[in-house]
Write a protein that holds these residues in place. Structure first.
Motif, mmCIF file in Angstrom:
data_model
loop_
_atom_site.group_PDB
_atom_site.id
_atom_site.type_symbol
_atom_site.label_atom_id
_atom_site.label_comp_id
_atom_site.label_asym_id
_atom_site.label_seq_id
_atom_site.Cartn_x
_atom_site.Cartn_y
_atom_site.Cartn_z
ATOM 1 N N GLN A 71 0.057 15.973 6.987
ATOM 2 C CA GLN A 71 0.519 16.836 5.906
ATOM 3 C C GLN A 71 -0.664 17.406 5.107
ATOM 4 O O GLN A 71 -0.702 17.367 3.894
ATOM 5 N N LYS A 72 -1.659 17.902 5.865
ATOM 6 C CA LYS A 72 -2.845 18.583 5.326
ATOM 7 C C LYS A 72 -3.749 17.662 4.496
ATOM 8 O O LYS A 72 -4.564 18.132 3.706
ATOM 9 N N ARG A 73 -3.635 16.365 4.689
ATOM 10 C CA ARG A 73 -4.508 15.401 4.013
ATOM 11 C C ARG A 73 -5.228 14.557 5.056
ATOM 12 O O ARG A 73 -4.622 14.114 6.034
ATOM 13 N N ASN A 74 -6.493 14.327 4.838
ATOM 14 C CA ASN A 74 -7.300 13.538 5.764
ATOM 15 C C ASN A 74 -7.117 12.046 5.489
ATOM 16 O O ASN A 74 -6.999 11.623 4.329
ATOM 17 N N PHE A 75 -7.112 11.261 6.577
ATOM 18 C CA PHE A 75 -6.982 9.812 6.420
ATOM 19 C C PHE A 75 -7.896 9.098 7.400
ATOM 20 O O PHE A 75 -8.350 9.661 8.408
ATOM 21 N N THR A 76 -8.133 7.807 7.105
ATOM 22 C CA THR A 76 -8.894 6.910 7.968
ATOM 23 C C THR A 76 -8.084 5.639 8.168
ATOM 24 O O THR A 76 -7.510 5.107 7.208
ATOM 25 N N LEU A 77 -8.013 5.151 9.401
ATOM 26 C CA LEU A 77 -7.320 3.892 9.675
ATOM 27 C C LEU A 77 -8.251 2.739 9.318
ATOM 28 O O LEU A 77 -9.315 2.581 9.923
ATOM 29 N N ILE A 78 -7.865 1.946 8.322
ATOM 30 C CA ILE A 78 -8.768 0.900 7.823
ATOM 31 C C ILE A 78 -8.205 -0.509 8.022
ATOM 32 O O ILE A 78 -8.897 -1.491 7.739
#
Length: 427
Positions: A71-78
């Motif tokens: 949804q146009k937001r960057n994420f990182t799997l932590i």
């Protein structure tokens, strides 16, 4: 526009002294990557509260620190949590967004669902109020109860905003709407936590940092059958059960190949019309036949039984579908994320209304190949089949889960052409 990430915090592990890092201010727990100590953060003090069980290798393409966009937001799997219930195992990845919030990317049944904390403010009722298959309302919106099951945490990795006690049972309820929304209610604590989201395809998340193809080969995916000792190879990362090609035993893989393998002997094998491993193109997608079931059905009050066959099809990007061979011909269906709205003898899904045709009890008679759930001979479900012209809608229900599938009838000629069956007289 995303705000700047909050600062990270790093301190020595109380168990071994290795560095443990917290990137999210919402994270309260972490699992040390060196000694598997479970670490809890209170302010800027780390305490060791035990040791986490080893992860079982689910051969997922995902891994810690993979990045993507939702949804146009960057994420990182932590972080990662691995759970087990009566329906098998599943994994939830802690996705940390650049704006400092968290979501969950769940892997289950060959599909992916992305959820975030729900904005709904109503206090959720006790879990026993949610009966599988019933319609309920949440904030004035109708949902269907898709599952109500008991689960346990079996392992964890990385940084986590929640960490249920290892091995302690808790209840999780899943609601689904006709528009494809998923509402998950986790009864680990009181009050329960609620997450809301939708199904996603990995390609749509623009993921980077996945496991290399070379790391996803089949090393370690071969073992000896626990019943006859013959070698058994598992081709798919998501398989929860597989049959032995030598003795036809069904082997449970739900604890991973490194876990305890249980087998159930099968006799009177049914020969599938389409051989396992066969490739075929249907509706523009290249499918591989990876599993086969022969099932029997019986209408309540009727002594007669009827049978049909189901081929489990797999495509790396599309996931799983079912090619069904019944007395009424062939059909291609796949599990839905949403749950239709049922009123009397009609069901409405994605703007189309279907009429109930059959209601019956089904039982699995014979299986071979690989499956993304822990299939067993003798498994029983309550089934309902709906139709709107050539479009089909089906419900399979157990006391703990309701699974809807949607698809359409297809011509026998198309199946024959796709899988090279032109010489089969009984097609």
């Amino acid at each position: 526009m995303a705000t700047a990430p909050q600062r990270s915090y790093r301190a020595p592990c109380p168990g071994c002294g290795a560095p443990v890092e917290f990137r999210s201010a919402q994270s309260t727990h972490a699992v040390c990557g060196y000694c598997q100590s479970t670490v809890v953060r209170q302010g800027e003090v780390l305490s060791r509260i035990g040791k986490m069980a080893e992860l079982f290798d689910d051969h997922s393409p995902l891994q810690l620190f993979a990045t993507g966009t939702y949804q146009k937001r960057n994420f990182t799997l932590i972080g990662r949590l691995q759970y087990k219930s009566g329906e098998g195992t599943w994994t939830e990845w802690n996705a940390y967004f650049d704006d400092g919030t968290n979501g969950w990317l769940a892997e289950d049944n060959g599909s992916y669902v992305f959820t975030e904390p729900s904005k709904q403010t109503n206090v959720m009722p006790p879990a026993e109020r949610y009966v599988v298959g019933r319609q309920v309302g949440v904030n004035g919106k109708p949902y269907s109860v898709a599952s109500n099951s008991t689960a346990v945490l079996i392992s964890a990795q990385g940084e986590l905003p929640k960490l249920p006690p290892l091995g302690q049972p808790f209840t999780v309820v899943e609601l689904r709407s006709a528009s494809g929304e998923v509402l998950s209610i986790d009864y680990t604590g009181n009050p329960p936590t609620v997450s809301q989201g939708t199904a996603v395809l990995l390609d749509d998340l623009a993921l980077k940092g996945l496991k290399d193809e070379s790391a996803k080969d089949e090393k370690g995916r071969q073992f000896n059958c626990p019943h006859c000792g013959a070698p058994v190879t598992v081709a798919l990362a998501t398989s929860k059960s597989v049959t032995c090609g030598s003795c036809n035993s069904i082997i449970d893989l739900s604890s991973g190949i490194g876990g305890e393998l249980r087998s159930a002997i099968q006799d009177e094998p049914v020969q599938p019309l389409i051989a396992l491993g066969t490739l075929g193109q249907l509706q523009g997608t290249q499918w591989q036949v990876v599993g086969f079931q022969h099932r029997m059905g019986q209408t309540p009050g009727d002594d007669e039984q009827f049978g049909w066959s189901e081929y489990l099809l797999y495509n790396q990007k599309q996931g799983f579908s079912f090619l069904v061979d019944s007395e009424e011909g062939w059909s291609l269906v796949r599990p839905t994320t949403g749950a239709p709205t049922v009123k009397g003898t009609t069901a409405t899904y994605m703007g189309k209304t279907y009429t109930l045709k059959y209601s019956y009890q089904a039982e699995t008679y014979y299986v071979c190949g690989e499956f993304y759930w822990p299939v067993q001979r003798g498994q029983k479900t309550s089934n309902q089949d709906y139709a709107a012209g050539r479009s089909l809608l089906s419900l399979e229900q157990t006391p703990g889960e309701a699974v809807w599938s949607n698809g359409e009838q297809i011509n026998a000629d198309a199946v024959a052409k796709a899988f090279g069956l032109q010489d089969k007289k009984d097609l």
